[in-house]
Structures are given as structure tokens and as C-alpha cells.
Design a protein around this motif. Structure first.
Motif, short mmCIF file in Angstrom:
data_model
loop_
_atom_site.label_atom_id
_atom_site.label_comp_id
_atom_site.label_asym_id
_atom_site.label_seq_id
_atom_site.Cartn_x
_atom_site.Cartn_y
_atom_site.Cartn_z
N GLY A 196 -47.83 4.99 12.05
CA GLY A 196 -47.51 3.64 12.52
C GLY A 196 -46.96 2.69 11.49
N ALA A 197 -46.82 3.13 10.24
CA ALA A 197 -46.34 2.21 9.20
C ALA A 197 -44.92 1.71 9.49
N CYS A 198 -44.16 2.48 10.26
CA CYS A 198 -42.74 2.17 10.50
C CYS A 198 -42.53 1.39 11.79
N THR A 199 -43.61 0.88 12.38
CA THR A 199 -43.51 0.28 13.71
C THR A 199 -42.62 -0.96 13.72
N GLN A 218 -55.34 -5.29 2.30
CA GLN A 218 -55.79 -4.87 0.96
C GLN A 218 -54.53 -4.48 0.19
N CYS A 219 -54.12 -3.21 0.28
CA CYS A 219 -52.85 -2.90 -0.40
C CYS A 219 -51.68 -3.51 0.34
N GLY A 220 -51.81 -3.65 1.66
CA GLY A 220 -50.80 -4.32 2.46
C GLY A 220 -49.69 -3.44 2.99
N TYR A 221 -49.68 -2.17 2.58
CA TYR A 221 -48.53 -1.32 2.92
C TYR A 221 -48.41 -1.07 4.42
N CYS A 222 -49.53 -0.88 5.10
CA CYS A 222 -49.47 -0.57 6.53
C CYS A 222 -49.36 -1.83 7.39
N GLN A 223 -49.50 -3.00 6.76
CA GLN A 223 -49.73 -4.20 7.57
C GLN A 223 -48.51 -4.63 8.38
N ALA A 224 -47.32 -4.33 7.93
CA ALA A 224 -46.15 -4.65 8.75
C ALA A 224 -46.24 -3.90 10.08
N GLY A 225 -46.55 -2.63 10.00
CA GLY A 225 -46.70 -1.83 11.22
C GLY A 225 -47.85 -2.32 12.08
N GLN A 226 -48.95 -2.70 11.44
CA GLN A 226 -50.11 -3.19 12.19
C GLN A 226 -49.72 -4.48 12.94
N LEU A 227 -49.03 -5.37 12.24
CA LEU A 227 -48.64 -6.64 12.86
C LEU A 227 -47.69 -6.41 14.03
N MET A 228 -46.76 -5.50 13.87
CA MET A 228 -45.80 -5.26 14.96
C MET A 228 -46.51 -4.64 16.16
N ALA A 229 -47.45 -3.73 15.89
CA ALA A 229 -48.22 -3.14 16.99
C ALA A 229 -49.05 -4.21 17.68
N ALA A 230 -49.63 -5.10 16.89
CA ALA A 230 -50.45 -6.17 17.47
C ALA A 230 -49.59 -7.14 18.28
N GLU A 262 -59.13 -2.52 24.50
CA GLU A 262 -57.66 -2.60 24.58
C GLU A 262 -57.04 -2.64 23.18
N ILE A 263 -57.73 -3.30 22.26
CA ILE A 263 -57.24 -3.31 20.88
C ILE A 263 -57.28 -1.89 20.31
N ASP A 264 -58.40 -1.20 20.55
CA ASP A 264 -58.49 0.19 20.07
C ASP A 264 -57.34 1.03 20.59
N ALA A 265 -57.10 0.90 21.90
CA ALA A 265 -56.07 1.74 22.52
C ALA A 265 -54.69 1.43 21.93
N ALA A 266 -54.43 0.16 21.68
CA ALA A 266 -53.10 -0.22 21.21
C ALA A 266 -52.91 0.05 19.72
N MET A 267 -53.99 0.02 18.97
CA MET A 267 -53.88 0.06 17.51
C MET A 267 -54.26 1.42 16.92
N ALA A 268 -54.73 2.35 17.73
CA ALA A 268 -55.21 3.63 17.20
C ALA A 268 -54.10 4.44 16.55
N GLY A 269 -52.86 4.11 16.86
CA GLY A 269 -51.75 4.84 16.25
C GLY A 269 -51.38 4.36 14.87
N ASN A 270 -52.03 3.30 14.41
CA ASN A 270 -51.68 2.72 13.11
C ASN A 270 -52.79 2.95 12.11
N ILE A 271 -52.51 3.77 11.13
CA ILE A 271 -53.51 4.11 10.12
C ILE A 271 -53.53 3.06 9.02
N CYS A 272 -54.74 2.72 8.57
CA CYS A 272 -54.90 1.92 7.35
C CYS A 272 -55.85 2.68 6.44
N ARG A 273 -55.34 3.16 5.32
CA ARG A 273 -56.21 3.93 4.40
C ARG A 273 -57.17 3.02 3.65
N CYS A 274 -56.83 1.75 3.53
CA CYS A 274 -57.74 0.82 2.85
C CYS A 274 -58.92 0.45 3.76
#
Lengths: 153, 747
Positions: free
Chosen positions: A45-48, A96-108, A122-134
Motif C-alpha cells: 500500500g505504500a504506492c497508494t 515514525q519513519c513516515g515512509y508508508c504514510q503517504a499511502g496510509q493517508l490516501m487510503a484513509a 470499517e477502518i480495519d477493512a479499508a486500511m488492512a492493505g497498508n503496511i506500517c513496519r513502524c
């Protein structure tokens, strides 16, 4: 091939092989590096980005599939109505590191466009495709709820 | 009461005249302090600064952070230390990343070992205090008053008796002319207005707008992109390359074989990249396509390496005497003979990968007389040294531009990817960015070592532990990393990854820790919390087993063992306070309502440790459903991290560590088959996702004293808390990670 894309409300031209994923057109041809490469197979999901307003994995979308459809990237999120979401992200100090957050924000953003007041499930269902290693999931959840609150609060 | 912080004779103190009138305070990580005027035209001075603050005449305060930001929050927490003691207005400071590597100036610049705040605590506060002292002296001199009658706040010196005030900006020129004080007074912690106050990260705005630049986002003029096909079998070499199809792709510029085995030595603790073939292209996508079109013939490499065979080897060795006894208290053999009850259990942990979200990448621009490196690295000095060796340039001719890292977790301590970029830039005589894929990342990591632990415990007739034995069998990362050994020692002794001072060492009269080393070609390295991530799992689960054998409550059993003990020696590394460990256990248990009933199918498990320099305990509430699926609903953690500089950031580290630890507890396993890493992406090396993330409640113990650590100590207790909760829920004791549904199928 030469093609014209609609990115963040602007017409952008690119000359790239037709099979190039939208991700690499954004990052390499258009200097929009806010959209991130994470796995290359649509698993993190980082590329969302938003394609026609819907969260889409740009690493899996050949650029030709984006022609004629509005694309919103993290760089255009504020202008596309995302300020409230971004403010919630800052309020909760999500990254934290912030790398995944663009994808997280777009998914949100995609979630809230369809479901303005999502439940945890509903948040779980929509956001489960976006990994955050932090491991910022708890704060992401709070930020989404915060962004969904009535504007008066 | 204020604390006087004397400046030792070793501190460099110098003030030089400068036209700009800016004041600069330099602090070295070793605690040395220097002051000089900023001089953009001057050559760097021999004592040039570590973390430092500069104040422009217009009042702009800039604080430099010398350590890499990898998500641990140093770009916020370290400037907080400086700003607090100088009474800077936090809202208007600017944070800049140090450019390049300079040990004389900055001291250590690495990110690792959870030590950035701990090691910055004294020198960075002193830097702030020194700046404040000189600014006050300048104002007092101008007013003709006693400096002690002045106060400071929000970047301003005040003289309350007369109501006068001067901002720091207008005082810089005068301050820089003053003699450097021989000591500075640090604040009473009760007066802190920044340290200890929840402070949002300084880069948040850039992150939510997509403008924060990570290593992978670096773009420089003329830059090509490289994708490298690396040896699929560990240690394999390139025999031949058919690159005709790759070169036929428009935009592919070159194909270059990286003979890593022939590259100049990377040195101690700095592993080489695998051998590989790089496709150099105009864009990342074309490089990837070119790489797929390569036909490479490889030598056999370590084709016999196999994780299943290693596991069998461990089980065989478990029955044999250990190679080395690391600690031997009392008489374990006699204690077992006389014991009322004994227990033996074998614990196993797999290789695991780091998988930070940003894949490895590096831009190198090698010229005849210089080399520029842009890298998301935890180890800028290591990156510089590798680039210097490969280019043949002196280290001083290499500039490492430290970018933000999309996670680190220990992976970016190694500079293999920097070596690739330097070698390729040198070969093509131009700037190049090496971009790894996720598959490259998972398959060419430096993995946390797999390990096997034979545990034995003996109880007396009251259920107390009279003897404890741990026998570790593993391949050690220090052997793979070719750690420098003392003169006369030819191989790393077994047991390097044992924790000889870990609980319950010192609490049990008869205790033996022993080890046998395996020798494996699998690349190994440090992984967030390092050996604590395995040892704490083992001893916090085994003590649960002994508690159960004794018929005692797991919490009470631990607390009884700790008893009234206080100072526990860590040979050569100081000591830890057993009462602080007790207090985090007690706090976590209280907040989790330990002992209250739970629904059927659910259980609570507790685990805790003094590990990675801090005290963390946690209670996990876990459900095992009728399908034997594991649901971690809630984790209640208690942490004593010493003084917490930034509660928001420290909490993020513990919360994140728990998720990180959960991924290892429930998901992570790297296996090697016929010399190849089996897993390749997040599909077969899964991580915890949003829908699997528990509610985390974190409680900090109020703690005075210096900061301890934050980045790692939340990891180790996570897996044992979950495993102990699964036992409480099901009666099934899982002794192998990751815990999978199948492990719970048979009881």
C-alpha cells in the motif's frame, strides 16, 4: 509512448514505455516522489494514490490505465479536500519513519470519501492493505476517527 | 537545586571573530564543548562541532542533528535537549541534518543500540546551557547588572528588576566576544518546559504533504538508475552473462557485473553485497525490465545450506556437551540431582528479516577526486568507509549526505548497498541510484540468527527455582560479520549471543549458561533489540513453565524471585536495578487488572525484562478461537525509560516495538532451501496489519535520572507475553516462533 495524464488537477505529459506502472511515471518522469515504492506487487500500500477518487495501487496500474482519469497523489491531497485528514495526522503525531504514510493517508482519504464516519471494523477493512513496519496503526486509527469528527470539535 | 556541570580540561573553548556575528556552540559526543563564531569562509577547525546550535543575528536558532532519522524521532528529541537548556523558543527553532561524517566534530553518528538520547543527554544539554550562559552574560554586561539577576525564556534574556529584555538574536555578536565559561549550570528538572513535554515531531508537516525526502527520493542531474540481479544462492558467483536482450531495451545504458568478492575489503562488521549483475538505465522501470531480461549463469555457491538441516543439527547437538560454558554459578548438576521437580524444554527461533518499508537504495556520484553518497543509512561513517575503499579515495574525499530512512531496525547499519552504488558509479563514471526491490530486500538481508535453546529448570519442594540451565546453539552474527577478535583468538567464541546477566541470573543459586556455535554461510546481522529478542522470549516463557510446574501465579512467581534484590551487576556494563524491573511488572499487571476473569478462550500472559538498557513489562490478552486462530486483543505495557524526553515520541517507540515484536511472534520466518532464501515479499514474509493490531495501553513509570533507551526495549517482552497468554488461554505451550495456528492444533 507520449501520453497526457491528469495529476492533481493538472495536465502532465510523460514519455514512457506503455507498460510502465503509474508509480514509476509519478516518481521518475514527473518528480512526484511523495508516492512510495514498497513491494512492487500491491501487497503493502505504500504506492497508494486516488484514481477517480478511489484508493489504487499505483505499482500495479500500467500508466495507460490512468489516462483520462483524475489522479490524486499525496502532493495534491490538501487541494483535493484532505487538509482535515492531514491535520488529524499531525494532531495524533502519527508518523515514525513516515515512509508508508503517504499511502496510509490516501487510503484513509478514499475511505472517508465513501464512509464519512467509519467504525473500527470499517477502518480495519479499508486500511488492512497498508503496511506500517513502524507500527503506527493505533495512531492511524485515532487520526481517522478524529478526521471524521464533526468540524466543531 | 541546580546542577553544576563542570567543563573538563579536555573541552575545546575558542571564540573567533566573524563578520556575520552569529554565535555557534559546538558539543562533542564525548562531552567536549567548544564555542566559536560561525565562519562560512573558514576551513573546518580541528574541533569542529558535534551537534550544535547556531543563532543568527536575526534570531533564527538552528539546531543540527548529527544522527540519522530512521523513525526513532531523533530530529525532535535531540534538539529538545539543546533548546531546553538554552531556553529557546521551541516553536521557532529550525532543525538541520548534519552534512557528512566527521567524528572529530560530531562524535559517533550512527543510529543503533537505542543510545542517541542517552548519549546526547549530557553534551546536548550542556551545549544549550553554554549558549544560554553566554547570552545572559552578554545581556548583563550591556545592562551593567549581575548575570544572576537575569532570567531567560523564549529566546530572550530578561532583567526582572528593571523590566528590560533582549532577544538572543541581538546578543549573538556580543556573546561571541565573551570568554567561554569554565562551567555551566544545568536546570533543575522541575523547571523543564520542553524536556518531558509531549512534543510533535518536527517533520510531520512535510511527511503528510509528501515533501519529506527519503533516500529513494534523491534525484541529481544525470543520474541513472540501477537494478541488480544478485546471486540467488548464497555465495554464488557469476559464471556468464547473456545481456543481449537487456541491452536491446530502449533506455538500458549498460550492464555491469559486480564481482563483490573482488571488491576491496569492507572491514570489520561491514559485510559485502552478494555478487550481482547490474542493469543501468534511464529510469527505474526500464532498469527492472532490463534486469528481468538478463540471463545469468551462476556457480553453485552454498547450495547445500538448508534450514531444515540446521534445525536437525541443533537437535543433534542439543544432546551433546556444549562447546563453551559462559556462566556457571553454584553447582547445577548437584542441584538437579537433589531437586523435587525438574523440567526440560527446547525453544526454537527462526531467521528473520528486517523489511523496513523503504527498500535499500543509494545514490553515488564518484568523480576523480571526490565521491558523494546519498544514503538512507544508520551508519554514515560505515557508508563513507565503504565508499572510500571502493573508490580508492581518502575517506575525507567522500561526503555522505544523510537522508531520512524509511525504517531501519538494524538493516541499514550495514553498507552493502552503498558499496554497490559506489562500485557502479565508478564503473559508469557518472551518478547512479541503486534501487532494491522488496524481493531483493527479503532475500539479501542480514538476518537475525536462528537459535535453539535447551532449557532446564529444577525446583525445590516449595516450588522455588534452585537451578537453571540454558544451552544455546546458533550460528553467530559476529562470525558472519567477521568481527575483529582479540589478538590470538582465531574464531568468535560460542555463546556471544547469550545474555549472561539476563534475569534470572543472580537470582538463582545454581545457574549455568552454555553454548555451541554453528557455522553457516547465511548472512546474519543485528535486528531491533538484537539477542534480547530471542533470549527474553526464551527465559520469560520458561519461567512461566516453572511457575506452572510450581503451581504458582506467573506474576507472583517472578516477583518472589526478584524479592528485595536491588543492584544487579552487568559485568563491564554497570548494573541494573531489580526493583525497577519489579515496578514495571507490578504496574503492567495492575493496569491490566491481572488476575481478574476473562471470557472463555482468552488468556493473559505476562513478560518483562531489563533489556536494551531499559525496563519494560507487558500483559497480553489473547484469544484463541474455535478455528485456532490467534487474536491479540490488547497489550498493556509499563516502561521505565528513565527521564522521558519526549513522551509522544517515546510512546511511539514502545507502541511500534510491540507491533514489531508481534510480527516476529506470529508471522516472521525466513528459511533457506538449497542455499536460497525461500521467502520473497510481504506475501510470504507477512507482517502485522491494521486489522491484526491490538489495542496498546502504555504506562510510563515516573522516573528521575538520565534517559535510558527507547527504540528497542519494547520488542523483547512482546513475544513471550503473547506465548504465555496463549498458554493461559489454551494450556498449550508453544516453544517455537513464529506461533502459528497449526502449533495449537494438538495439545
Amino acid at each position: 509512448m507520449r501520453l497526457t495524464l491528469s495529476i492533481n488537477g493538472q495536465a502532465r505529459e510523460a514519455d514512457v514505455p506503455a507498460d510502465t506502472p503509474l508509480l514509476w511515471v509519478l516518481r521518475d518522469a514527473l518528480a512526484l516522489t511523495g508516492t512510495k515504492f514498497g513491494c512492487g506487487i500491491g501487497a503493502c500500500g505504500a504506492c497508494t494514490v486516488l484514481l477517480d477518487g478511489v484508493a489504487t495501487r499505483s505499482c500495479q496500474l500500467p500508466v495507460t490505465g490512468a489516462v483520462g482519469k483524475p489522479v490524486t497523489t499525496i502532493e495534491g491531497l490538501s487541494a483535493a479536500g484532505g487538509r482535515r485528514l492531514q491535520a488529524a495526522w499531525l494532531h495524533e503525531d502519527v508518523a515514525q519513519c513516515g515512509y508508508c504514510q503517504a499511502g496510509q493517508l490516501m487510503a484513509a482519504a478514499s475511505l472517508l470519501a465513501r464512509t464519512p464516519h467509519p467504525t473500527d471494523a470499517e477502518i480495519d477493512a479499508a486500511m488492512a492493505g497498508n503496511i506500517c513496519r513502524c507500527g503506527t496503526y493505533g495512531r492511524i486509527r485515532r487520526a481517522i476517527h478524529r478526521a471524521a469528527e464533526p468540524a466543531s470539535t | 537545586m541546580n546542577t553544576a556541570a563542570p567543563i573538563s580540561r579536555r573541552h575545546f573553548c575558542r571564540v573567533t571573530a566573524l563578520a556575520s556575528g552569529a554565535l555557534l556552540v559546538h558539543v562533542q559526543a564525548l562531552g567536549e564543548i567548544a564555542v566559536r563564531r560561525r565562519d562560512h569562509n573558514a576551513k573546518a577547525t580541528p574541533f569542529s562541532p558535534g551537534a550544535f546550535v547556531s543563532i543568527d543575528p536575526n534570531g533564527q536558532i538552528t539546531i543540527i542533528v548529527a544522527r540519522p532519522e530512521i523513525g526513532q524521532g531523533v530530529r525532535t528529541s535531540l534538539p529538545m535537549l539543546v533548546a531546553e537548556e538554552m531556553d529557546a523558543d521551541w516553536a521557532s527553532i529550525r532543525v538541520e541534518q548534519a552534512e557528512g561524517v566527521d567524528a572529530a566534530a560530531y562524535g559517533d553518528q550512527y543510529a543503533g543500540g537505542s543510545q542517541s538520547v542517552r548519549n546526547g543527554w549530557d553534551p546536548l544539554r550542556r551545549a544549550g546551557a553554554l549558549a544560554r550562559t553566554m547570552l545572559v552574560a552578554a545581556a548583563a554586561s550591556q545592562w551593567g547588572v549581575d548575570p544572576s539577576s537575569c532570567t531567560t525564556s523564549h529566546s530572550t534574556v530578561h532583567h526582572p528588576p528593571t523590566g528590560r529584555r533582549l532577544s538572543y538574536g541581538v546578543l549573538t555578536t556580543a556573546a561571541a566576544q565573551l570568554p567561554v565559561p569554565t562551567d555551566v549550570t544545568l536546570k533543575n528538572p522541575a523547571a523543564y518546559s520542553i524536556i518531558g513535554h509531549p512534543t510533535r515531531q518536527v517533520d510531520g508537516d512535510a511527511i503528510v504533504h509528501g515533501t519529506e525526502r527519503f533516500g529513494i527520493d534523491v534525484r541529481i542531474p544525470g543520474m541513472r538508475v540501477a537494478s541488480v540481479e544478485r546471486a540467488p544462492v548464497i555465495g554464488a558467483r557469476v559464471l556468464s552473462v547473456d545481456d543481449a536482450a537487456a541491452r536491446a531495451i530502449p533506455g538500458v545504458r549498460d550492464v555491469i557485473t559486480i564481482d563483490a568478492d573482488a571488491l576491496p575489503g569492507f572491514g570489520d562488521n561491514s559485510p559485502r553485497p552478494p555478487n550481482g549483475v547490474a542493469v543501468i538505465a534511464d529510469s527505474t522501470w526500464i532498469a527492472l525490465k532490463g534486469r528481468r531480461a538478463l540471463r545469468v549463469t551462476w556457480s553453485a555457491g552454498a547450495a547445500a545450506e538448508d534450514s531444515a538441516d540446521r534445525r536437525a543439527e541443533c537437535q543433534r547437538l542439543a544432546a551433546l556437551p556444549p562447546e563453551r560454558v559462559v556462566r556457571n554459578d553454584g553447582d547445577v548438576v548437584r542441584a538437579f540431582v537433589g531437586a523435587a521437580r525438574t523440567l526440560e524444554a527446547v525453544y526454537e527461533l527462526p531467521l528473520v528479516a528486517h523489511a523496513p518499508m523503504e527498500p535499500m537504495n543509494c545514490v553515488a556520484d564518484v568523480r576523480a577526486d571526490r565521491c558523494d553518497i546519498w544514503a538512507p543509512t544508520q551508519n554514515p561513517a560505515g557508508a563513507r568507509d565503504v565508499a572510500a575503499r571502493i573508490t580508492g579515495l581518502p575517506p575525507a574525499a567522500v561526503t555522505v549526505h544523510i537522508t531520512r530512512s524509511g525504517g531501519g531496525f538494524g538493516r541499514r547499519f550495514y553498507s552493502d548497498f552503498v558499496g554497490e552504488a559506489a562500485a557502479l558509479s565508478r564503473a559508469i563514471r557518472g551518478p547512479v541510484q541503486v534501487v532494491w526491490t522488496r524481493e531483493d530486500d527479503i532475500q539479501h538481508d542480514f538476518y537475525r540468527p536462528a537459535s535453539c535453546h535447551v532449557m532446564r529448570g529444577a525446583l525445590d519442594d516449595r516450588g522455588q527455582i534452585v537451578a537453571w540451565s540454558q544451552y544455546l546453539i546458533n550460528a553467530q552474527r559476529g562470525e558472519f560479520l567477521r568481527w575483529q577478535l582479540p589478538a590470538g583468538v582465531t574464531s568468535l567464541p560460542a555463546g556471544d549471543e547469550l545474555g549472561p546477566y539476563d534475569f534470572p541470573a543472580g537470582f538463582v543459586p545454581n545457574l549455568r549458561l552454555a553454548a555451541t556455535a554453528l557455522h553457516s554461510p547465511v548472512p546474519l546481522g543485528q535486528w531491533r533489540s538484537v539477542e534480547e529478542s530471542t533470549n527474553v522470549f526464551v527465559y520469560q516463557c520458561f519461567i512461566d513453565e516453572l511457575a506452572h510446574l510450581a503451581g504458582r501465579d506467573p506474576l507472583d512467581y517472578r516477583l518472589a524471585l526478584i524479592g528485595a534484590s536491588t543492584t544487579m551487576p552487568l559485568e563491564g556494563r554497570g548494573s541494573y536495578d531489580a526493583q525497577r524491573l519489579r515496578h514495571v511488572f507490578e504496574l503492567a499487571a495492575r493496569e491490566a487488572r491481572w488476575g481478574t476473569p476473562l471470557p472463555a478462550g482468552m488468556g493473559r500472559g505476562i513478560a518483562g525484562a531489563y533489556a536494551n538498557h531499559a525496563y519494560v513489562a507487558m500483559v497480553a490478552e489473547v484469544e484463541v478461537d474455535s478455528q485456532r486462530d490467534i487474536h491479540v486483543h490488547r497489550i498493556v505495557a509499563a516502561a521505565d525509560l528513565g527521564t522521558v524526553v519526549n513522551p509522544l515520541g517515546a510512546a511511539a517507540q514502545i507502541e511500534g516495538s510491540i507491533i514489531f515484536g508481534l510480527s516476529a511472534a506470529l508471522k516472521h520466518e525466513i528459511t533457506v532451501a538449497k542455499g536460497r532464501v525461500t521467502q520473497s515479499n510481504f506475501t510470504d514474509f507477512p507482517v502485522i496489519r491494521m486489522n491484526e493490531a491490538p489495542t496498546i495501553e502504555l504506562h510510563f513509570l515516573r522516573s528521575a535520572g538520565p534517559p535510558l533507551s527507547g527504540g528497542e526495549p519494547g520488542v523483547p517482552a512482546t513475544a513471550p507475553a503473547v506465548a504465555n497468554a496463549i498458554f493461559a488461554a489454551t494450556g498449550i505451550r508453544v516453544r517455537r516462533l513464529p506461533i502459528r495456528r497449526v502449533d495449537l492444533a494438538a495439545s
